[in-house]
Design an enzyme around this catalytic site. Structure first.
Site, PDB file in Angstrom:
ATOM      1  N   THR A  21       0.813  -1.223   0.000  1.00  0.00           N
ATOM      2  CA  THR A  21       0.000   0.000   0.000  1.00  0.00           C
ATOM      3  C   THR A  21       0.845   1.271   0.000  1.00  0.00           C
ATOM      4  O   THR A  21       2.037   1.254   0.286  1.00  0.00           O
ATOM      5  CB  THR A  21      -0.919   0.026   1.232  1.00  0.00           C
ATOM      6  OG1 THR A  21      -0.123   0.093   2.418  1.00  0.00           O
ATOM      7  CG2 THR A  21      -1.812  -1.203   1.279  1.00  0.00           C
ATOM      8  N   ASP A  22       0.149   2.360  -0.298  1.00  0.00           N
ATOM      9  CA  ASP A  22       0.773   3.677  -0.202  1.00  0.00           C
ATOM     10  C   ASP A  22       0.497   4.256   1.187  1.00  0.00           C
ATOM     11  O   ASP A  22      -0.053   3.564   2.055  1.00  0.00           O
ATOM     12  CB  ASP A  22       0.271   4.599  -1.323  1.00  0.00           C
ATOM     13  CG  ASP A  22      -1.243   4.834  -1.276  1.00  0.00           C
ATOM     14  OD1 ASP A  22      -1.879   4.567  -0.235  1.00  0.00           O
ATOM     15  OD2 ASP A  22      -1.787   5.287  -2.306  1.00  0.00           O
ATOM     16  N   ALA A  23       0.835   5.502   1.395  1.00  0.00           N
ATOM     17  CA  ALA A  23       0.673   6.118   2.711  1.00  0.00           C
ATOM     18  C   ALA A  23      -0.787   6.161   3.168  1.00  0.00           C
ATOM     19  O   ALA A  23      -1.061   6.214   4.368  1.00  0.00           O
ATOM     20  CB  ALA A  23       1.257   7.536   2.699  1.00  0.00           C
TER      21      ALA A  23
END
Length: 148
Positions: A21-23
């Site tokens: 995932t991203d942030a």
């Protein structure tokens, strides 16, 4: 040649981890390609072939082209179901149709098609699919194992 029915579609499950995932906790777009690669590899294993044995037989699969459409995001901890269906079987290539769905609600998250070429490991030149592999894919997908 085209698949004659949907019965041969293979499904692989995986979980979305933090590293995917991203942030914001949403799966980074390129990771869907990784999930689909894993489903193709597991399909091969389910048919009785491993990548390491094929390399020993001077055979590699390489992605020639890919197309992906993104519909909705997967998020951290989602369980995903990834399908891998051969829709075209040629002398030295396979075309897969794949989907990534969230298991909890069956929502379509991403779908794509991948043309995967069979090449010699030593030269990366195209080579015909071995007959055993060709027959396994053909019978598992409702395809005829005949040539192009």
């Amino acid at each position: 040649m085209r698949a004659q029915n949907e019965a041969g579609s293979y499904a692989h499950r995986c979980r979305v981890y933090y590293e995917d995932t991203d942030a914001g906790g949403i799966v980074y777009y390129v990771n869907y390609l990784k999930f689909m690669e894993r489903a193709r590899t597991e399909r091969l294993r389910q048919l009785g072939f491993s990548q390491s044995e094929l390399v020993g037989d001077n055979l590699l699969f390489v992605v020639h082209s890919s197309e992906a459409r993104y519909h909705a995001p997967a998020r951290l901890d989602d369980e995903l179901g990834i399908t891998a269906e051969v829709i075209e079987l040629n002398r030295a290539s396979l075309r897969f149709r794949q989907q990534v769905r969230r298991v909890a609600d069956n929502a379509l998250l991403c779908e794509g098609q991948f043309l995967v070429a069979c090449v010699r490991a030593d030269s990366l030149k195209p080579r015909a699919l071995p007959e055993a592999l060709r027959s396994a894919f053909a019978s598992g997908q409702g395809l005829s194992p005949a040539g192009d």
